[in-house]
Scaffold this motif. Structure first.
Motif, mmCIF file in Angstrom:
data_model
loop_
_atom_site.group_PDB
_atom_site.id
_atom_site.type_symbol
_atom_site.label_atom_id
_atom_site.label_comp_id
_atom_site.label_asym_id
_atom_site.label_seq_id
_atom_site.Cartn_x
_atom_site.Cartn_y
_atom_site.Cartn_z
ATOM 1 N N ASP A 144 0.832 -1.203 0.000
ATOM 2 C CA ASP A 144 0.000 0.000 0.000
ATOM 3 C C ASP A 144 0.862 1.246 0.000
ATOM 4 O OD1 ASP A 144 -2.542 -1.264 0.030
ATOM 5 O OD2 ASP A 144 -2.273 -1.720 2.166
ATOM 6 N N THR A 145 0.439 2.244 -0.772
ATOM 7 C CA THR A 145 1.084 3.549 -0.792
ATOM 8 C C THR A 145 0.006 4.606 -0.612
ATOM 9 O OG1 THR A 145 0.818 4.050 -3.152
ATOM 10 C CG2 THR A 145 2.626 2.570 -2.534
ATOM 11 N N ARG A 146 0.413 5.842 -0.503
ATOM 12 C CA ARG A 146 -0.577 6.924 -0.383
ATOM 13 C C ARG A 146 -1.368 7.094 -1.670
ATOM 14 N NH1 ARG A 146 2.295 12.818 -0.990
ATOM 15 N NH2 ARG A 146 3.662 12.352 -2.769
ATOM 16 N N LEU A 147 -0.876 6.479 -2.770
ATOM 17 C CA LEU A 147 -1.537 6.593 -4.068
ATOM 18 C C LEU A 147 -2.381 5.374 -4.403
ATOM 19 C CD1 LEU A 147 1.496 7.973 -6.120
ATOM 20 C CD2 LEU A 147 -0.244 9.268 -4.857
ATOM 21 N N GLY A 148 -2.235 4.298 -3.662
ATOM 22 C CA GLY A 148 -2.962 3.074 -3.961
ATOM 23 C C GLY A 148 -2.067 1.871 -3.765
ATOM 24 N N ARG A 149 -2.552 0.695 -4.155
ATOM 25 C CA ARG A 149 -1.800 -0.539 -3.949
ATOM 26 C C ARG A 149 -0.985 -0.843 -5.207
ATOM 27 N NH1 ARG A 149 -1.289 -4.082 -0.004
ATOM 28 N NH2 ARG A 149 -0.961 -6.327 -0.423
ATOM 29 N N VAL A 150 0.298 -1.077 -5.021
ATOM 30 C CA VAL A 150 1.264 -1.132 -6.115
ATOM 31 C C VAL A 150 2.074 -2.422 -6.008
ATOM 32 C CG1 VAL A 150 3.274 0.015 -7.158
ATOM 33 C CG2 VAL A 150 1.405 1.388 -6.208
ATOM 34 N N GLY A 151 2.551 -2.925 -7.139
ATOM 35 C CA GLY A 151 3.510 -4.029 -7.182
ATOM 36 C C GLY A 151 4.684 -3.646 -8.054
ATOM 37 N N LEU A 152 5.877 -4.083 -7.674
ATOM 38 C CA LEU A 152 7.098 -3.744 -8.402
ATOM 39 C C LEU A 152 7.723 -4.995 -9.015
ATOM 40 C CD1 LEU A 152 8.826 -1.294 -5.868
ATOM 41 C CD2 LEU A 152 7.411 -0.691 -7.847
ATOM 42 N N LEU A 153 8.237 -4.861 -10.229
ATOM 43 C CA LEU A 153 8.985 -5.914 -10.898
ATOM 44 C C LEU A 153 10.231 -5.308 -11.542
ATOM 45 C CD1 LEU A 153 6.109 -7.816 -12.772
ATOM 46 C CD2 LEU A 153 7.266 -8.536 -10.665
ATOM 47 N N VAL A 154 11.225 -6.159 -11.776
ATOM 48 C CA VAL A 154 12.445 -5.728 -12.456
ATOM 49 C C VAL A 154 12.645 -6.588 -13.699
ATOM 50 C CG1 VAL A 154 14.914 -5.284 -12.269
ATOM 51 C CG2 VAL A 154 13.462 -5.078 -10.231
ATOM 52 N N CYS A 155 12.538 -5.985 -14.841
ATOM 53 C CA CYS A 155 12.894 -6.514 -16.156
ATOM 54 C C CYS A 155 12.418 -7.947 -16.389
ATOM 55 C CB CYS A 155 14.401 -6.390 -16.375
ATOM 56 S SG CYS A 155 14.855 -6.323 -18.130
ATOM 57 N N GLU A 156 13.310 -8.958 -16.325
ATOM 58 C CA GLU A 156 12.940 -10.307 -16.744
ATOM 59 C C GLU A 156 11.769 -10.880 -15.961
ATOM 60 O OE1 GLU A 156 14.643 -14.776 -16.788
ATOM 61 O OE2 GLU A 156 16.078 -13.276 -17.488
ATOM 62 N N GLU A 157 11.510 -10.372 -14.776
ATOM 63 C CA GLU A 157 10.372 -10.869 -14.006
ATOM 64 C C GLU A 157 9.057 -10.693 -14.764
ATOM 65 O OE1 GLU A 157 11.932 -10.250 -9.443
ATOM 66 O OE2 GLU A 157 11.161 -8.513 -10.534
ATOM 67 N N MET A 158 8.996 -9.702 -15.636
ATOM 68 C CA MET A 158 7.800 -9.498 -16.447
ATOM 69 C C MET A 158 7.682 -10.563 -17.541
ATOM 70 S SD MET A 158 5.187 -7.416 -16.889
ATOM 71 C CE MET A 158 5.159 -5.643 -17.002
ATOM 72 N N TRP A 159 8.788 -11.196 -17.897
ATOM 73 C CA TRP A 159 8.784 -12.180 -18.968
ATOM 74 C C TRP A 159 8.261 -13.535 -18.482
ATOM 75 C CZ3 TRP A 159 11.685 -11.648 -23.903
ATOM 76 C CH2 TRP A 159 12.001 -10.316 -24.171
ATOM 77 N N HIS A 160 8.070 -13.685 -17.194
ATOM 78 C CA HIS A 160 7.507 -14.899 -16.621
ATOM 79 C C HIS A 160 6.077 -14.598 -16.171
ATOM 80 C CE1 HIS A 160 11.466 -16.925 -16.460
ATOM 81 N NE2 HIS A 160 11.920 -15.703 -16.254
ATOM 82 N N SER A 161 5.176 -15.520 -16.369
ATOM 83 C CA SER A 161 3.766 -15.242 -16.113
ATOM 84 C C SER A 161 3.431 -15.146 -14.629
ATOM 85 C CB SER A 161 2.899 -16.326 -16.769
ATOM 86 O OG SER A 161 3.215 -17.607 -16.253
ATOM 87 N N LEU A 162 4.160 -15.859 -13.784
ATOM 88 C CA LEU A 162 3.759 -15.912 -12.379
ATOM 89 C C LEU A 162 3.994 -14.622 -11.597
ATOM 90 C CD1 LEU A 162 4.648 -19.547 -11.225
ATOM 91 C CD2 LEU A 162 2.396 -18.496 -11.418
ATOM 92 N N PRO A 163 5.120 -13.918 -11.728
ATOM 93 C CA PRO A 163 5.317 -12.722 -10.891
ATOM 94 C C PRO A 163 4.210 -11.683 -11.022
ATOM 95 C CG PRO A 163 7.411 -13.412 -11.782
ATOM 96 C CD PRO A 163 6.376 -14.267 -12.444
ATOM 97 N N PRO A 164 3.822 -11.247 -12.236
ATOM 98 C CA PRO A 164 2.716 -10.278 -12.292
ATOM 99 C C PRO A 164 1.398 -10.869 -11.804
ATOM 100 C CG PRO A 164 3.386 -10.931 -14.509
ATOM 101 C CD PRO A 164 4.409 -11.478 -13.579
ATOM 102 N N THR A 165 1.199 -12.178 -11.991
ATOM 103 C CA THR A 165 -0.019 -12.812 -11.485
ATOM 104 C C THR A 165 -0.072 -12.760 -9.967
ATOM 105 O OG1 THR A 165 -0.113 -14.302 -13.399
ATOM 106 C CG2 THR A 165 -1.328 -14.963 -11.434
ATOM 107 N N VAL A 166 1.062 -13.034 -9.329
ATOM 108 C CA VAL A 166 1.116 -12.966 -7.860
ATOM 109 C C VAL A 166 0.775 -11.564 -7.381
ATOM 110 C CG1 VAL A 166 2.672 -13.083 -5.869
ATOM 111 C CG2 VAL A 166 2.721 -14.892 -7.602
ATOM 112 N N LEU A 167 1.338 -10.547 -8.038
ATOM 113 C CA LEU A 167 1.066 -9.168 -7.620
ATOM 114 C C LEU A 167 -0.401 -8.811 -7.810
ATOM 115 C CD1 LEU A 167 4.215 -7.329 -9.019
ATOM 116 C CD2 LEU A 167 3.762 -8.024 -6.662
ATOM 117 N N ALA A 168 -0.997 -9.250 -8.913
ATOM 118 C CA ALA A 168 -2.416 -8.969 -9.141
ATOM 119 C C ALA A 168 -3.280 -9.663 -8.091
ATOM 120 C CB ALA A 168 -2.813 -9.417 -10.547
ATOM 121 N N LEU A 169 -2.970 -10.910 -7.788
ATOM 122 C CA LEU A 169 -3.726 -11.630 -6.760
ATOM 123 C C LEU A 169 -3.543 -10.999 -5.388
ATOM 124 C CD1 LEU A 169 -3.006 -15.299 -7.883
ATOM 125 C CD2 LEU A 169 -5.243 -14.164 -7.892
ATOM 126 N N ASP A 170 -2.403 -10.328 -5.196
ATOM 127 C CA ASP A 170 -2.127 -9.656 -3.923
ATOM 128 C C ASP A 170 -2.732 -8.259 -3.870
ATOM 129 O OD1 ASP A 170 -1.093 -9.640 -1.351
ATOM 130 O OD2 ASP A 170 0.897 -8.969 -1.968
#
Length: 596
Positions: A144-170
């Motif tokens: 959580d931030t003052r602007l809303g709920r955010v998730g961070l990734l670094v480069c190759e993590e976006m190339w795998h399906s699970l990291p962004p899925t985990v952040l969305a589920l979170d």
């Protein structure tokens, strides 16, 4: 300003940033200026991966790594109008090194780290060597931030399906990915393939999960590896909302409205469906961790098999075909733009020169290099040298002068015959024509470097990829200049670029010749033309062996010839081999990039 709950839009700025390699203080100073200059204008500023230091640092990572607290101090002072800041940096944490991204929020005149994410997937292949120099993170979560709920990734993590899925589920409604991904594969008729892949990744993550996705890309050149920029934001319906410039510094800004999330998720509730099926998917995932039943991994004859019995090391859709050269066509406009940026970056910004010198031979390679140099730095900042020897053809001299006049660069002709012949007559009167030609080539390099010292200019190389792969160049002569815009273009591709640039047809269409021995052309010495060799080189670099190419119908004698030259000349493409005696051997243990 929460994009999921408030009416007020959230304003984001993606900063395309060119860091000075390893100069943390200077980079932080520029970042401070950008943050302070956007106070009250943006709610969130996002800087790319490794923005504080540059990306390709090798063993220099330890020298530039900061703690999150040190980075917070380095951001300077904040005030009530300051934006939140996301920034990629090399981090020192608990006496270990990481490739990290941190989210900072302003308060009490300074900055507080809200979240630090340490990169989990460390590419260690091709040009990437991250796992040698940093450790992998093990935690992934939204916050959580003052602007809303955010998730961070670094480069190759976006190339795998699970990291962004985990952040969305979170619960993340905005996924921010920072990246330092070099541009590559400039195929004909489109953007670099690497940029297109990022577009597809960002779009699919946004649309599948109903979230905003922001990708902030580095720009600039690091040791010849060019970062394209093209930072992007996609909305939860999969539409592109903003795009940053290609190759240049700048800021892409966009306003995100919470209503977009509501509409996207109402119309396509994929995330809700995923949440419903998550317990079953978790069980399936656990089953994959327990392993496959014995005997299912291999065919009966022991071969590794893939889909429908195909061997796993085959690549359907990448089948070599004799006569097909379509893969050698590139987007020449993009190639020109990238090479001009490369020359400007490497000459002026990375090395601090304002002028270039190069040898003008009258051949297509030096002509293309001269056209690029003149357009990159201006003809007044380029000096072309004609360096004829007695065996040089008048045609070569005339063609070199033609290009000099067409580009408007400064020029000088230095006759090297007396200097070369003085050595020959005094010490080697029985020298062979080949040795004499190589001697002249090396003396041209000596002359060019001396003139560069006199003029305070950097020598520009002109060798192409075909010559380099075939070993068809004079060692420590043609390959000696410190930068080369053509070294990753096959000879047939240099011809294509030459036509795009407007090099005179008489130069493009004449037989290729090193002009070292009178009347001898490249094909005479190589035993094969570039038009036939280049497709073979391409397929070899793609991982296809000689037996496989022969099996696909390629001429066996030509395949064996090219393979033999490629395999026997690796030493010519490397620095001199040094006997390793210590644990600090240069280039083995002591590793720093050329532009460090």
């Amino acid at each position: 300003m929460d994009p999921g709950t408030q009416d007020a839009p959230l304003s984001i700025g993606l900063v395309q940033f060119k860091p000075l390699k390893a100069d943390v203080a200077a980079n932080l100073g520029r970042i401070q200026d950008l943050v302070q200059g956007n106070g009250g204008q943006q709610d969130l500023l996002v800087f790319p991966e490794a923005a504080v230091s540059g990306y390709f640092l090798e063993g220099g990572v330890a020298e530039v790594a900061l703690s999150a607290r040190e980075l917070a101090v380095g951001l300077g002072e904040s005030d009530a109008d300051s934006p939140d800041v996301v920034i990629g940096f090399y981090e020192r944490w608990r006496r270990r090194l990481y490739n990290s991204v941190a989210y900072f929020t302003p308060g009490d005149g300074g900055w507080s780290p809200v979240n630090v994410h340490r990169k989990m997937f460390l590419p260690t292949y091709g040009v990437f060597q991250e796992a040698r120099f940093v450790e992998a993170g093990t935690d992934l979560r939204a916050f959580d931030t003052r602007l809303g709920r955010v998730g961070l990734l670094v480069c190759e993590e976006m190339w795998h399906s699970l990291p962004p899925t985990v952040l969305a589920l979170d619960g993340a409604e905005l996924i921010v990915c920072v990246s330092a991904s070099p541009a590559r594969d400039f195929r004909a008729g489109g953007r670099p393939r690497s940029v297109e892949r990022w577009e597809g990744l960002a779009r699919s993550v946004a649309e599948e999960h109903g979230v905003f996705v922001a990708v902030s890309q580095l720009v600039g050149s690091e040791g010849g590896k060019l970062f394209p920029g093209c930072s992007m934001v996609y909305g939860p319906d999969g539409r592109e909302l903003v795009r940053g410039p290609f190759l240049d510094e700048g800021m892409a800004t966009v306003s995100l409205e919470g209503g977009q999330l509501d509409r996207a998720r109402g119309g396509s509730p994929l995330l809700a469906d995923l949440e419903q099926m998550l317990p079953h998917l978790q069980e399936a995932l656990a089953r994959t961790r327990r392993g496959r039943p014995p005997g299912t991994e291999e065919a009966r004859d022991g071969r590794d098999v893939g889909l429908r019995g195909l061997r796993a090391d085959r690549q359907p859709g990448c089948v070599p075909k004799p006569g097909d050269t379509s893969f050698l066509e590139l987007d020449w406009g993009s190639v020109e733009e990238v090479l001009l940026a490369f020359i400007r970056e490497e000459v002026t910004r990375r090395r601090g020169f304002e002028h270039l010198v190069l040898g003008a031979s009258g051949g297509v390679d030096s002509s293309v290099a001269l056209y690029l140099a003149a357009r990159a730095l201006g003809p007044e900042n380029v000096v072309a040298f004609r360096l004829p020897y007695a065996s040089s053809s008048q045609e070569s001299l005339d063609h070199a002068q033609m290009v000099i006049e067409a580009t408007g660069v400064r020029s000088q002709t230095i006759e090297i015959t007396p200097a070369v012949d003085a050595y020959v007559e005094a010490y080697e009167p029985d020298i062979t024509p080949l040795r004499r030609g190589n001697l002249a080539a090396r003396f041209r390099a000596v002359t060019l470097f001396d003139q560069s010292a006199k003029l305070g200019a950097l020598p520009l190389g002109t060798g192409n990829k075909s010559e380099r792969l075939l070993g068809y160049f004079t060692w420590h002569a043609d390959d000696s200049p410190p930068i080369n815009p053509l070294g990753d273009l096959l000879k047939t591709q240099v011809w294509g670029l030459a036509r795009h640039l407007g090099v005179p047809d008489v130069i493009v269409e004449k037989p290729a010749s090193a002009d070292l021995v009178r009347g001898v052309h490249d094909e005479d010495e190589l035993g094969i033309s570039y038009h036939l060799a280049d497709p073979l080189l391409h397929w070899f670099l793609e991982g296809h062996g000689p037996d496989e190419l022969v099996g696909h119908g390629f001429d066996e004698a030509r395949v064996r010839l090219v393979w033999r030259r490629l395999s026997s000349t690796h030493w010519k493409r490397e620095l001199p081999t040094v006997a390793m005696l210590t644990s600090s051997a240069i280039g083995e243990f002591y590793l720093r990039p050329v532009d460090y």
